[in-house]
Write a protein that holds these residues in place. Structure first.
Motif, short mmCIF file in Angstrom:
data_model
loop_
_atom_site.label_atom_id
_atom_site.label_comp_id
_atom_site.label_asym_id
_atom_site.label_seq_id
_atom_site.Cartn_x
_atom_site.Cartn_y
_atom_site.Cartn_z
N LYS A 36 -9.06 -4.98 2.37
CA LYS A 36 -9.57 -6.43 2.26
C LYS A 36 -8.38 -7.44 2.32
CE LYS A 36 -12.79 -5.88 -1.64
NZ LYS A 36 -12.93 -6.56 -3.21
N LYS B 40 2.09 1.75 -3.63
CA LYS B 40 1.38 2.49 -4.15
C LYS B 40 1.42 4.01 -4.51
CE LYS B 40 -0.62 -2.12 -5.58
NZ LYS B 40 -1.65 -2.93 -5.41
N LYS C 201 -7.68 2.81 -4.50
CA LYS C 201 -7.78 1.19 -4.79
C LYS C 201 -7.06 0.27 -3.92
CE LYS C 201 -8.91 1.26 -9.51
NZ LYS C 201 -9.14 1.10 -11.41
N ALA C 202 -5.75 1.18 -3.56
CA ALA C 202 -4.17 0.76 -2.76
C ALA C 202 -5.00 0.61 -1.44
CB ALA C 202 -3.19 1.20 -2.69
N HIS D 263 0.81 -1.64 -0.16
CA HIS D 263 -0.20 -0.11 0.23
C HIS D 263 1.04 1.38 0.29
CE1 HIS D 263 -1.60 3.18 2.44
NE2 HIS D 263 -3.37 3.16 1.72
N GLU E 50 -7.59 7.89 -7.14
CA GLU E 50 -8.11 6.34 -7.67
C GLU E 50 -7.16 5.99 -7.38
OE1 GLU E 50 -9.58 4.73 -11.65
OE2 GLU E 50 -9.55 6.80 -11.73
N LYS E 51 -5.80 5.69 -7.72
CA LYS E 51 -4.76 4.69 -7.07
C LYS E 51 -5.06 4.39 -5.65
CE LYS E 51 -2.12 4.84 -11.22
NZ LYS E 51 -0.47 4.39 -11.96
N MET F 3 -8.68 0.26 -0.14
CA MET F 3 -8.95 -1.06 -0.24
C MET F 3 -8.72 -2.28 -0.32
SD MET F 3 -12.43 -1.51 -0.42
CE MET F 3 -14.18 -2.00 -0.54
N LYS F 4 -7.28 -2.63 -1.19
CA LYS F 4 -6.84 -3.74 -2.00
C LYS F 4 -6.37 -4.11 -0.17
CE LYS F 4 -3.79 -6.49 -4.55
NZ LYS F 4 -3.05 -6.80 -5.66
#
Length: 163
Positions: A119, A83, A112-113, A80, A108-109, A115-116
């Motif tokens: 998760k 990124k 997404k990072a 994370h 946006e990146k 969120m990943k």
């Protein structure tokens, strides 16, 4: 008056001596020197040792699961961070005209990072908790089995003493 006082003191002394001599034997701990009592004590000791081994195994499983989850989380955090740094670097390198576009892409990146990473953290925690629950169930089973063996040992000793 002296006789009354002497009688009260003697009565107090007698009750204290009587209270010290009356010890009750717990139902689950046979005491004595008969062979049945010795066998029961051996069985109880073995049950305690077996329970301790099972609890140690379960604790080891818990520690492994938690360390594995922690390791996965730290790897996810590192990815994370990389990124996010890459996205911020692209924004910094962008021309003045492309700054807003690059900033939007970076956001946006980063989202997404984030969120990943979340998760991955959730999945790692979930897996670890499943293993912790299973290990705690193993501990409870070991304790129940140990208690059963102890009760059987005491019952056998009482049967042998009754003969």
């Amino acid at each position: 008056m002296k006789k009354l006082l002497a009688t009260l003191i003697a009565g107090l002394f007698a009750t204290s001596v009587y209270a010290q001599n009356t010890t009750t034997m717990p139902a689950n701990a046979p005491m004595g020197s008969t062979s049945a009592d010795m066998k029961a004590q051996d069985k109880m000791d073995k049950a305690n040792q077996k329970e301790a081994k099972e609890v140690a195994k379960a604790d080891d499983k818990i520690n492994k699961a938690e360390s594995k989850a922690s390791e996965k989380k730290s790897k996810a955090q590192a990815k994370h961070d990389k990124k996010v740094a890459d996205a911020n670097e692209k924004v910094a390198k962008a021309d003045a005209d492309d700054k807003t576009k690059a900033s939007a892409k970076a956001e946006e990146k980063i989202a997404k990072a984030d969120m990943k990473e979340q998760k991955t953290d959730i999945a790692a925690d979930e897996k670890a908790q499943k293993k912790v629950v299973a290990a705690n169930a193993d501990k409870a089973k070991a304790h129940a089995k140990s208690t059963e063996k102890k009760a059987e040992a005491v019952a056998d000793a009482h049967k042998a003493d009754a003969k």
